[in-house]
Design a protein around this motif. Structure first.
Motif, PDB file in Angstrom:
ATOM      1  N   SER A 107      -6.571  10.124 -13.871  1.00 42.16           N
ATOM      2  CA  SER A 107      -7.290   9.133 -12.912  1.00 42.16           C
ATOM      3  C   SER A 107      -8.835   9.003 -13.242  1.00 42.16           C
ATOM      4  CB  SER A 107      -7.159   9.590 -11.464  1.00 42.16           C
ATOM      5  OG  SER A 107      -7.769  10.768 -11.353  1.00 42.16           O
TER       6      SER A 107
ATOM      7  N   THR B 181      -5.514  13.262  -5.974  1.00 41.57           N
ATOM      8  CA  THR B 181      -6.364  11.900  -6.297  1.00 41.57           C
ATOM      9  C   THR B 181      -5.203  10.728  -6.458  1.00 41.57           C
ATOM     10  OG1 THR B 181      -7.798  13.366  -7.767  1.00 41.57           O
ATOM     11  CG2 THR B 181      -8.053  10.990  -7.770  1.00 41.57           C
ATOM     12  N   LEU B 182      -3.956  11.137  -7.218  1.00 43.60           N
ATOM     13  CA  LEU B 182      -3.301   9.761  -7.087  1.00 43.60           C
ATOM     14  C   LEU B 182      -1.933  10.327  -6.111  1.00 43.60           C
ATOM     15  CD1 LEU B 182      -3.181   9.032 -10.924  1.00 43.60           C
ATOM     16  CD2 LEU B 182      -4.409   7.881  -9.095  1.00 43.60           C
TER      17      LEU B 182
ATOM     18  N   ILE C  88      -4.923  24.220  -4.613  1.00 48.55           N
ATOM     19  CA  ILE C  88      -3.940  23.118  -4.718  1.00 48.55           C
ATOM     20  C   ILE C  88      -4.381  21.855  -5.316  1.00 48.55           C
ATOM     21  CG2 ILE C  88      -2.900  23.941  -2.578  1.00 48.55           C
ATOM     22  CD1 ILE C  88      -4.647  21.814  -0.966  1.00 48.55           C
ATOM     23  N   HIS C  89      -5.749  21.945  -5.955  1.00 52.68           N
ATOM     24  CA  HIS C  89      -6.246  20.417  -6.255  1.00 52.68           C
ATOM     25  C   HIS C  89      -5.780  20.536  -7.732  1.00 52.68           C
ATOM     26  CE1 HIS C  89      -7.641  18.978  -2.563  1.00 52.68           C
ATOM     27  NE2 HIS C  89      -8.047  20.187  -2.121  1.00 52.68           N
TER      28      HIS C  89
ATOM     29  N   VAL D  84      -7.330  -2.152  -2.136  1.00 48.47           N
ATOM     30  CA  VAL D  84      -7.637  -1.281  -1.287  1.00 48.47           C
ATOM     31  C   VAL D  84      -7.451   0.266  -1.612  1.00 48.47           C
ATOM     32  CG1 VAL D  84      -7.166  -2.595   0.900  1.00 48.47           C
ATOM     33  CG2 VAL D  84      -5.266  -1.092  -0.162  1.00 48.47           C
ATOM     34  N   GLN D  85      -7.941   1.291  -0.993  1.00 42.03           N
ATOM     35  CA  GLN D  85      -7.657   2.758  -1.325  1.00 42.03           C
ATOM     36  C   GLN D  85      -7.869   3.036  -0.133  1.00 42.03           C
ATOM     37  OE1 GLN D  85     -10.192   4.805  -4.184  1.00 42.03           O
ATOM     38  NE2 GLN D  85      -9.115   4.031  -5.549  1.00 42.03           N
ATOM     39  N   ALA D  86      -7.022   4.208   0.320  1.00 41.41           N
ATOM     40  CA  ALA D  86      -7.278   5.054   1.442  1.00 41.41           C
ATOM     41  C   ALA D  86      -6.771   6.620   1.287  1.00 41.41           C
ATOM     42  CB  ALA D  86      -6.396   4.588   2.774  1.00 41.41           C
ATOM     43  N   PHE D  87      -7.643   7.429   1.414  1.00 38.88           N
ATOM     44  CA  PHE D  87      -7.277   8.796   1.196  1.00 38.88           C
ATOM     45  C   PHE D  87      -8.213   9.801   1.938  1.00 38.88           C
ATOM     46  CE2 PHE D  87     -11.307   9.671  -1.391  1.00 38.88           C
ATOM     47  CZ  PHE D  87     -11.586   8.236  -1.717  1.00 38.88           C
TER      48      PHE D  87
ATOM     49  N   HIS E  13      -1.763  11.693  -3.261  1.00 34.11           N
ATOM     50  CA  HIS E  13      -2.208  11.503  -1.689  1.00 34.11           C
ATOM     51  C   HIS E  13      -2.922  10.460  -1.320  1.00 34.11           C
ATOM     52  CE1 HIS E  13      -0.406  15.396  -1.785  1.00 34.11           C
ATOM     53  NE2 HIS E  13      -0.203  15.595  -0.526  1.00 34.11           N
ATOM     54  N   SER E  14      -3.334   9.601  -2.345  1.00 29.19           N
ATOM     55  CA  SER E  14      -4.031   8.494  -2.257  1.00 29.19           C
ATOM     56  C   SER E  14      -3.373   7.067  -2.150  1.00 29.19           C
ATOM     57  CB  SER E  14      -5.009   8.397  -3.186  1.00 29.19           C
ATOM     58  OG  SER E  14      -5.557   7.028  -3.463  1.00 29.19           O
ATOM     59  N   SER E  15      -3.665   6.549  -0.886  1.00 32.18           N
ATOM     60  CA  SER E  15      -2.932   5.151  -0.810  1.00 32.18           C
ATOM     61  C   SER E  15      -3.483   4.187  -1.706  1.00 32.18           C
ATOM     62  CB  SER E  15      -2.791   4.630   0.811  1.00 32.18           C
ATOM     63  OG  SER E  15      -2.211   5.588   1.470  1.00 32.18           O
ATOM     64  N   GLN E  16      -2.888   3.182  -2.381  1.00 29.34           N
ATOM     65  CA  GLN E  16      -3.397   2.297  -3.323  1.00 29.34           C
ATOM     66  C   GLN E  16      -2.414   1.207  -3.270  1.00 29.34           C
ATOM     67  OE1 GLN E  16      -3.955   4.373  -7.240  1.00 29.34           O
ATOM     68  NE2 GLN E  16      -3.687   6.087  -6.148  1.00 29.34           N
ATOM     69  N   VAL E  17      -3.016   0.398  -3.930  1.00 24.48           N
ATOM     70  CA  VAL E  17      -1.886  -1.024  -4.071  1.00 24.48           C
ATOM     71  C   VAL E  17      -0.976  -0.825  -5.295  1.00 24.48           C
ATOM     72  CG1 VAL E  17      -1.807  -3.531  -4.329  1.00 24.48           C
ATOM     73  CG2 VAL E  17      -3.731  -2.427  -3.238  1.00 24.48           C
TER      74      VAL E  17
ATOM     75  N   LEU F 284      -5.021  -5.213   2.706  1.00 19.63           N
ATOM     76  CA  LEU F 284      -4.138  -5.798   2.058  1.00 19.63           C
ATOM     77  C   LEU F 284      -3.563  -7.082   2.471  1.00 19.63           C
ATOM     78  CD1 LEU F 284      -2.469  -5.343  -0.830  1.00 19.63           C
ATOM     79  CD2 LEU F 284      -0.497  -4.696   0.655  1.00 19.63           C
TER      80      LEU F 284
ATOM     81  N   GLU G 152      -3.102   6.590 -15.047  1.00 20.35           N
ATOM     82  CA  GLU G 152      -4.731   6.306 -14.432  1.00 20.35           C
ATOM     83  C   GLU G 152      -4.438   6.110 -12.628  1.00 20.35           C
ATOM     84  OE1 GLU G 152      -6.975   3.179 -16.216  1.00 20.35           O
ATOM     85  OE2 GLU G 152      -7.880   2.768 -14.092  1.00 20.35           O
ATOM     86  N   SER G 153      -3.480   5.528 -12.467  1.00 17.06           N
ATOM     87  CA  SER G 153      -3.150   5.195 -10.931  1.00 17.06           C
ATOM     88  C   SER G 153      -1.784   5.415 -10.748  1.00 17.06           C
ATOM     89  CB  SER G 153      -3.584   3.520 -11.130  1.00 17.06           C
ATOM     90  OG  SER G 153      -2.699   2.687 -11.801  1.00 17.06           O
TER      91      SER G 153
ATOM     92  N   THR H 108       1.232   5.812  -1.252  1.00 12.57           N
ATOM     93  CA  THR H 108       0.697   6.790  -1.936  1.00 12.57           C
ATOM     94  C   THR H 108       1.450   7.016  -3.391  1.00 12.57           C
ATOM     95  OG1 THR H 108       2.202   8.289  -1.189  1.00 12.57           O
ATOM     96  CG2 THR H 108       0.175   7.978   0.196  1.00 12.57           C
TER      97      THR H 108
ATOM     98  N   TYR I  61      -8.759  16.834   1.525  1.00 11.64           N
ATOM     99  CA  TYR I  61      -7.709  17.985   1.921  1.00 11.64           C
ATOM    100  C   TYR I  61      -8.578  19.304   1.579  1.00 11.64           C
ATOM    101  CZ  TYR I  61      -3.786  14.891   2.078  1.00 11.64           C
ATOM    102  OH  TYR I  61      -3.002  13.765   2.673  1.00 11.64           O
TER     103      TYR I  61
ATOM    104  N   HIS J  77     -11.899   6.751  -8.759  1.00 11.90           N
ATOM    105  CA  HIS J  77     -11.043   7.647  -8.111  1.00 11.90           C
ATOM    106  C   HIS J  77     -11.612   9.005  -7.738  1.00 11.90           C
ATOM    107  CE1 HIS J  77      -7.068   5.926  -8.617  1.00 11.90           C
ATOM    108  NE2 HIS J  77      -7.407   5.524  -9.834  1.00 11.90           N
TER     109      HIS J  77
ATOM    110  N   VAL K  34       0.893  -1.289  -0.037  1.00 10.75           N
ATOM    111  CA  VAL K  34      -0.034   0.054  -0.041  1.00 10.75           C
ATOM    112  C   VAL K  34       1.024   1.242   0.118  1.00 10.75           C
ATOM    113  CG1 VAL K  34      -1.789   1.348   0.997  1.00 10.75           C
ATOM    114  CG2 VAL K  34      -1.657  -1.266   1.297  1.00 10.75           C
TER     115      VAL K  34
ATOM    116  N   GLN L  88      -3.817  -1.215   4.879  1.00  7.83           N
ATOM    117  CA  GLN L  88      -2.518  -2.225   5.076  1.00  7.83           C
ATOM    118  C   GLN L  88      -3.026  -3.351   5.805  1.00  7.83           C
ATOM    119  OE1 GLN L  88       0.453   1.534   5.466  1.00  7.83           O
ATOM    120  NE2 GLN L  88       1.025  -0.141   6.921  1.00  7.83           N
TER     121      GLN L  88
END
Lengths: 387, 188
Positions: free
Chosen positions: A270, A169-170, A115-116, B32-35, A172-176, B26, A136-137, A6, B38, B61, A4, B23
């Motif tokens: 994304s 979106t990408l 900021i986005h 998973v996603q975590a965000f 700061h986002s936690s992804q696999v 996982l 995309e990811s 970001t 802001y 997304h 996992v 985590q």
């Protein structure tokens, strides 16, 4: 191994594996963490990179140009206003054929200050001469950082490359994300052999000369010729990368359920993922809809896009930035790609997601619905805008 | 796919535990996603964080608007942040509070499953002082996550930064939160 992480961690991981000779960078939201991670790697002795903490992005790109001309492998990262400051020097980097690779954490340009995410920063550098790739990811951001290095440094290319990933979106986002083992990544990227490095004092060469009307035009044409070499290099690098990663990268665009689609969306970044969910939802109801995701924005793969969409009846092109007084930039490129086509789909141009405005599955399902009776000579449409 | 929305205040660690949850998921073999959301970030201001958990790859997304689980780390947000808004009718609302379920139901108008735990007290008694970790335990329990996986992940993630003593306190806080919500299944 799947982890996992970001988007900025994924980019920093790729940079750690590439381990360039020089990184010159200035922090800006939402890119800062990339610079912070890398500074940590340098501090901890994990990488042996000369980190140049400059006083602005103009200086960052200037230091990159100097280091790259000297013969170093060079990387940087920025966003929004930072890229705006870099653009002046980015044109010079491209004209000097310097393969500087940078991550661009896409963020709306001021003003008003925001900021986005949107793609106004990437569009600002559209004609700079840099290669531009959209992701995309976080996984794609990692993968394309490695691939961009190879494409930029390809002997027939030698141009700067921008890897775009949507801010927040990408980033700061936690992804696999499944990074390659260090050894595999390092072997893929390989060693860099600079052409005519300035520090090779035994073989002096002229860099960045003055060019008057007698030569400027030919030099720019030569630069365009280098850009024309990108598609072949891109495909070659993708093929190699797919083999070592087990992930399929084949082409400048990715079609999703497009083969028998009557209506399709064209989108970068994304939102392509969110669009896949919208396609799935409508396909479950028997509607023939599909998606074309654009990976390579510069050089623009017009022919391939025209071929991929030739059978589609109605197409919505989604631009994440306004080109004031004109249609969206992606739309214009697509329209140009179809100008000689015998069969032209009906095109509609949507502007979406400015300044981080969220774009949902429901909204994209609605776009598909609107496409059913879209008229060819309509102006801009907007997604999720209060009017 | 399950979606979770966390309501906390800046500094309470809602974002941190949403990432640890990702985590943990996982480890279960999930996608998973975590965000976080802001805005102008400052200590004490309301913040939201989100999780997505699925068996298949997650491609969406966009933001989360109709979560399956809403978690309220700070009870003072119950009225102002309206955590039940958009929450699926058959979803679960987990609140850090000394109030009863009925009182929370009355305050939020939520008709689905409500889980209450005094995470502040748990954190105090464990000696950590932060309600986020017991709330993470509660969410893991509601999701039906095996205790062992949650514990392993917490030890691995926090073990890098905390002393042995503080880590054990956090594990105890996680466990107490997990036990408080065990038996409530709304996650999967």
């Amino acid at each position: 191994m799947r982890k996992v992480m970001t988007g900025h961690k994924a980019v920093a991981e790729a940079m750690r594996q590439i381990e360039p000779d020089v990184v010159a960078v200035y922090p800006i939201t939402p890119q800062s963490e990339i610079a912070e991670y890398y500074a940590e790697y340098v501090h901890d002795g994990i990488v042996h990179t000369e980190l140049v903490p400059v006083e602005s992005e103009h200086s960052a790109m200037s230091a990159c140009v100097g280091a790259a001309a000297a013969g170093a492998r060079v990387m940087t990262a920025t966003a929004s206003q930072g890229l705006a400051l870099m653009v002046e020097v980015l044109y010079i980097a491209a004209s000097m054929r310097l393969p500087i690779v940078m991550a661009l954490a896409n963020r709306a340009l001021s003003g008003p200050i925001n900021i986005h995410c949107d793609h106004s920063d990437a569009y600002l550098a559209r004609d700079s001469g840099a290669i531009q790739i959209f992701c995309e990811s976080a996984q794609e951001a990692y993968d394309y950082m490695l691939m961009a290095q190879r494409v930029a440094e390809h002997d027939e290319v030698r141009l700067p490359a921008i890897v775009n990933l949507d801010g927040f979106t990408l980033t700061h986002s936690s992804q696999v994300v499944e990074p390659l083992p260090d050894g595999v990544a390092k072997k893929f990227v390989g060693n860099y052999k600079p052409f005519y490095p300035l520090l090779d004092v035994d073989h002096p060469a002229t860099w960045g000369p003055f060019a008057m009307p007698d030569y400027y035009f030919e030099l720019k044409r030569a630069q365009a010729a280098a850009m024309e070499k990108v598609p072949a290099a891109f495909l070659e690098v993708q093929k190699h990368y797919s083999k070592i990663s087990g992930r399929r990268y084949a082409g400048f665009v990715e079609g999703y359920k497009l083969d028998d689609a009557e209506r399709a969306l064209v989108v970068m970044g994304s939102t392509a993922g969110t669009a896949k969910a919208a396609v799935d939802q409508l396909r479950a109801k028997g509607e023939k809809v599909g998606l074309l995701k654009v990976w390579l924005f510069r050089p623009f793969p017009g022919k391939e896009i025209a071929a991929a969409l030739a059978h589609v009846e109605r197409v919505a092109v989604l631009d994440r930035a306004l080109s004031f007084g004109a249609m969206g930039a992606l739309y214009c490129d697509l329209a140009a790609a179809f100008v000689h086509a015998v069969h032209r789909p009906t095109f509609v141009n949507y502007i979406y997601g400015l300044g981080g405005r969220d774009t949902t599955v429901d909204q994209l399902v609605q776009v598909f619905a609107e496409l059913k009776d879209a008229h060819p000579d309509e102006g801009l449409r907007y997604i999720g805008l209060r009017e | 796919m399950k979606e979770i929305r966390w309501h906390g205040r800046g500094g309470q660690g809602a974002k941190t535990v949403s990432q640890i949850l990702a985590q943990i998921n996982l480890r279960e073999g999930k996608h998973v996603q975590a965000f976080p959301e802001y805005g102008p970030e400052r200590s004490g201001a309301p913040v939201r964080a989100y999780n997505r958990i699925a068996d298949e790859e997650i491609v969406i997304h966009s933001g989360v608007y109709s979560p399956d689980i809403a978690v309220v780390v700070d009870e003072t947000l119950l009225e102002s942040e309206k955590p039940a808004d958009g929450l699926k009718p058959d979803g679960v609302l987990i609140v850090n509070t000394t109030c009863s379920k009925d009182e929370i139901r009355k305050r939020t108008g939520f008709r689905g499953t409500i889980v209450v735990l005094d995470a502040d007290r748990i954190a105090r008694e464990a000696g950590t002082g932060f309600a986020n970790v017991p709330m993470l335990g509660a969410v893991a329990a509601v999701l039906g996550t095996e205790w062992k996986l949650a514990e392993e992940e917490l030890r691995e993630t926090m073990g890098e930064k905390l002393s042995h003593e503080v880590l054990e306190k956090n594990v105890a806080a996680l466990r107490a939160g997990y036990e408080a919500a065990k038996g409530v299944r709304g996650g999967r």
